[in-house]
Motif scaffolding. Structure first.
Motif, PDB file in Angstrom:
ATOM      1  N   CYS A   1       0.983  -1.047   0.059  1.00  0.00           N
ATOM      2  CA  CYS A   1      -0.076   0.015  -0.117  1.00  0.00           C
ATOM      3  C   CYS A   1       0.884   1.298   0.029  1.00  0.00           C
ATOM      4  CB  CYS A   1      -0.709   0.093   1.103  1.00  0.00           C
ATOM      5  SG  CYS A   1      -1.916   1.463   1.414  1.00  0.00           S
ATOM      6  N   ILE A   2       0.567   2.265  -0.977  1.00  0.00           N
ATOM      7  CA  ILE A   2       1.198   3.331  -0.777  1.00  0.00           C
ATOM      8  C   ILE A   2       0.394   4.533  -0.474  1.00  0.00           C
ATOM      9  CG2 ILE A   2       2.968   2.828  -2.640  1.00  0.00           C
ATOM     10  CD1 ILE A   2       0.937   4.524  -4.741  1.00  0.00           C
ATOM     11  N   ARG A   3      -0.707   4.236   0.353  1.00  0.00           N
ATOM     12  CA  ARG A   3      -1.740   5.022   0.956  1.00  0.00           C
ATOM     13  C   ARG A   3      -2.180   6.344   0.257  1.00  0.00           C
ATOM     14  NH1 ARG A   3      -0.906   1.413   4.258  1.00  0.00           N
ATOM     15  NH2 ARG A   3       0.382   1.528   6.174  1.00  0.00           N
ATOM     16  N   CYS A   4      -2.621   5.957  -1.052  1.00  0.00           N
ATOM     17  CA  CYS A   4      -3.181   6.954  -1.797  1.00  0.00           C
ATOM     18  C   CYS A   4      -4.679   7.285  -1.373  1.00  0.00           C
ATOM     19  CB  CYS A   4      -3.079   6.296  -3.468  1.00  0.00           C
ATOM     20  SG  CYS A   4      -4.180   5.069  -3.445  1.00  0.00           S
ATOM     21  N   GLY A   5      -5.245   6.342  -0.515  1.00  0.00           N
ATOM     22  CA  GLY A   5      -6.493   6.577  -0.205  1.00  0.00           C
ATOM     23  C   GLY A   5      -7.511   6.439  -1.222  1.00  0.00           C
TER      24      GLY A   5
ATOM     25  N   CYS B   1      -8.943   3.581  -2.178  1.00  0.00           N
ATOM     26  CA  CYS B   1      -9.877   2.513  -2.088  1.00  0.00           C
ATOM     27  C   CYS B   1     -10.935   3.088  -1.224  1.00  0.00           C
ATOM     28  CB  CYS B   1      -9.035   1.448  -1.469  1.00  0.00           C
ATOM     29  SG  CYS B   1      -8.184   1.511   0.069  1.00  0.00           S
TER      30      CYS B   1
ATOM     31  N   ILE C   1      -8.395  -0.590   3.014  1.00  0.00           N
ATOM     32  CA  ILE C   1      -6.967  -0.814   3.432  1.00  0.00           C
ATOM     33  C   ILE C   1      -6.895  -1.026   5.141  1.00  0.00           C
ATOM     34  CG2 ILE C   1      -6.198   1.417   3.217  1.00  0.00           C
ATOM     35  CD1 ILE C   1      -4.255  -1.892   2.524  1.00  0.00           C
TER      36      ILE C   1
ATOM     37  N   CYS D   1      -7.207   0.241  -6.574  1.00  0.00           N
ATOM     38  CA  CYS D   1      -5.911   0.055  -6.021  1.00  0.00           C
ATOM     39  C   CYS D   1      -4.638   0.228  -7.026  1.00  0.00           C
ATOM     40  CB  CYS D   1      -5.713  -0.959  -5.245  1.00  0.00           C
ATOM     41  SG  CYS D   1      -4.202  -1.253  -4.352  1.00  0.00           S
ATOM     42  N   PRO D   2      -4.012   1.314  -6.988  1.00  0.00           N
ATOM     43  CA  PRO D   2      -2.783   1.574  -8.212  1.00  0.00           C
ATOM     44  C   PRO D   2      -1.541   0.285  -8.066  1.00  0.00           C
ATOM     45  CG  PRO D   2      -2.733   3.298  -6.485  1.00  0.00           C
ATOM     46  CD  PRO D   2      -3.787   2.334  -5.925  1.00  0.00           C
TER      47      PRO D   2
ATOM     48  N   ILE E   1      -3.607  -4.396  -4.837  1.00  0.00           N
ATOM     49  CA  ILE E   1      -3.850  -5.356  -3.922  1.00  0.00           C
ATOM     50  C   ILE E   1      -5.031  -5.756  -3.849  1.00  0.00           C
ATOM     51  CG2 ILE E   1      -3.890  -5.395  -1.309  1.00  0.00           C
ATOM     52  CD1 ILE E   1      -1.938  -2.897  -1.329  1.00  0.00           C
TER      53      ILE E   1
ATOM     54  N   LEU F   1      -7.810  -6.228  -2.330  1.00  0.00           N
ATOM     55  CA  LEU F   1      -8.383  -5.922  -0.990  1.00  0.00           C
ATOM     56  C   LEU F   1      -9.684  -6.847  -0.434  1.00  0.00           C
ATOM     57  CD1 LEU F   1      -7.960  -1.982  -1.465  1.00  0.00           C
ATOM     58  CD2 LEU F   1      -6.892  -3.422   0.403  1.00  0.00           C
TER      59      LEU F   1
HETATM   60  S1  SF4 Z   1      -5.929   2.163  -3.135  1.00  0.00           S
HETATM   61 FE1  SF4 Z   1      -4.338   0.384  -2.495  1.00  0.00          FE
HETATM   62  S2  SF4 Z   1      -2.319   1.900  -2.472  1.00  0.00           S
HETATM   63 FE2  SF4 Z   1      -4.298   3.115  -2.286  1.00  0.00          FE
HETATM   64  S3  SF4 Z   1      -4.546   3.308   0.091  1.00  0.00           S
HETATM   65 FE3  SF4 Z   1      -5.899   1.496  -0.798  1.00  0.00          FE
HETATM   66  S4  SF4 Z   1      -4.565  -0.231  -0.614  1.00  0.00           S
HETATM   67 FE4  SF4 Z   1      -3.444   1.464  -0.380  1.00  0.00          FE
END
Ligand code: SF4
Length: 464
Positions: free
Chosen positions: A311-315, A317, A340, A371-372, A375, A377
């Motif tokens: 996860c790159i914490r893009c938000g 999802c 996530i 998700c870029p 993942i 999820l």
């Molecule tokens: S979309 Fe993927 S990369 Fe972005 S916050 Fe959610 S799990 Fe992390």
């Protein structure tokens, strides 16, 4: 004491009925989707880019030992002091130790979700230090004494009217509710804090093993000021942030910006490689990096769900999740909310206590699609459900499945239960949705699917 599951249910009940709250979130995210899709369309092949990003993170996480060592060796060679923290408590102690040693009084911070994860602000304030968030959204929620609502948009749940009222009350300003004026109010306060702060504390978006550098990507320039003005800089980052090569940023910076905010690239992208070197005119005199595990290595040891660390914490999802959009970020009661958060929180904070988050999903798969780094999820939510049931089976569920198997293995009994069900259905309307209804848990908000008037077998028999 309220348990996490009680808290989730109570708050979700309130917020799903709060039309104002839902309206604010829908408006904010409606715009996000339009802009993001426009930017995604500018990629030559967005799906190929996702595939490449997922594979690069796979390489980084599956060789984390090698890449972390490489990264740390390069940083140390330029004079950075690297600290390893196994737990959140250790990370807090390390940071407090540095601050005390520097005889610092005030700390300016740029956005760092890892610091939320270890409740760093509370620890610093408790120890008597002044700590100020410099990201505008974080500054707003700090004034409200709240946790960030979203990992990218911390104050997404507030209107500009709410922010004007807050600034008038807490900062004594008397501005209009125009975003420009409100930003200027915050700016005037924050500029003074940058100049007087003894320590600057940042997070990290990526850590480049090849060059031993931290990459921070932001839109306000506040992280640059946080890192550049105070004499001591501390970066707190999770160990999973590593990317193997500098060239990987060419893919990850646009992917993060596109998925996070719909921008082609974020406004300020900066690399930090250590303290000020001889001959350099600016930068911190001392640089500390705190590498946080906090049960990430336990997730790493789980081959099935290890990619939660990609996860790159893009938000993204969170933005597309129908549950998040209705119950909001604070309802989760965790640092990482949305899909996530529901996947990794049971790993980071305990499966049994947080398993309910894996059920707060319609399993529509929108998060997986968004998700870029690809993942899966939705699939991991099912893994969590399975693991929780395996670890501590519910007596009710076990009995229900035994009964189910008993009936389904006996055709005569199955037919009889079907008939009884159809008779029961006629009278069900009398108690439906009331406390007398045996299916109340379901029918208070939903309809029960009707049982067919005739089974397939009955129809077949009649036909022949
Ligand atoms: S979309 Fe993927 S990369 Fe972005 S916050 Fe959610 S799990 Fe992390």
């Amino acid at each position: 004491m309220t348990t996490p599951v009680q808290q989730f249910k109570e708050q979700a009940e309130v917020l799903t009925h709060d039309l104002r709250h839902r309206g604010i979130i829908q408006t904010a995210l409606g715009k996000y989707e339009v802009v993001r899709d426009r930017t995604k369309a500018t990629f030559q092949d967005y799906q190929a880019a996702r595939q490449a990003a997922g594979e690069t993170k796979w390489e980084a996480i599956n060789h984390l030992d090698k890449y972390l060592e490489q990264f740390v060796a390069k940083l140390e060679a330029r004079g950075t002091k690297v600290h390893w923290a196994t737990t959140g408590e250790q990370a807090r102690d390390i940071i407090l130790g540095i601050i005390r040693e520097k005889k610092a009084r005030s700390i300016i911070k740029s956005k760092a979700m890892t610091s939320e994860e270890i409740h760093l602000n509370d620890a610093l304030e408790h120890a008597g230090f002044e700590v100020v968030e410099s990201d505008l959204g974080e500054f707003i929620v700090q004034l409200r004494k709240e946790a960030p609502y979203h990992i990218v948009f911390p104050a997404m749940h507030l209107t500009r009217g709410d922010i004007k009222e807050l600034f008038d009350r807490e900062l004594g300003s008397n501005s209009s509710d125009s975003p420009e004026e409100l930003t200027m109010v915050a700016r005037r306060v924050l500029r003074k804090k940058y100049i007087t702060a003894d320590v600057g504390l940042t997070g990290a978006n990526f850590a480049i093993a090849e060059t031993g550098m931290i990459s921070i990507t932001e839109n306000e320039g506040n992280a640059r000021l946080t890192a550049a003005l105070p004499k001591t800089m501390i970066t707190l980052m999770g160990i999973e942030k590593v990317l193997p090569r500098l060239a990987d940023l060419a893919l990850f910076l646009p992917m993060l910006a596109t998925s996070g905010t719909g921008q082609a690239i974020t406004c300020y992208n900066t690399m930090y490689g250590g303290p000020r070197q001889p001959g350099e005119t600016d930068g911190p005199e001392e640089y500390h990096l705190v590498l946080l595990d906090n049960r990430r290595t336990e997730l790493l040891a789980d081959a099935e769900q290890r990619d939660g660390l990609h996860c790159i914490r893009c938000g993204a999802c969170l933005n597309v999740c129908p549950i998040f959009r209705n119950v909001g970020g604070h309802t989760y009661g965790t640092t990482y909310s949305g899909p996530i958060g529901s996947v990794i929180t049971p790993h980071l904070r305990g499966l049994q206590e947080w398993k309910h988050l894996s059920f707060s999903s319609s399993l529509c798969g929108a998060c997986t699609e968004a998700c870029p780094v690809k993942i899966n999820l939705a699939h991991h939510l099912l893994h969590n459900r399975r693991n929780a049931a395996k670890e501590k089976p519910s007596l009710l569920e076990k009995t229900a499945f035994k009964l189910f198997a008993f009936v389904f293995n006996r055709p005569g009994l199955y037919a009889l239960v079907g008939k009884l069900g159809r008779i029961g259905q006629i009278f069900h309307g009398l108690v439906k949705g009331t406390r007398l209804d045996p299916a109340y848990g379901w029918t208070k908000t939903r309809d029960l699917p009707p049982i067919a008037k005739q089974t397939f077998k009955e129809w077949w028999r009649e036909r022949s």
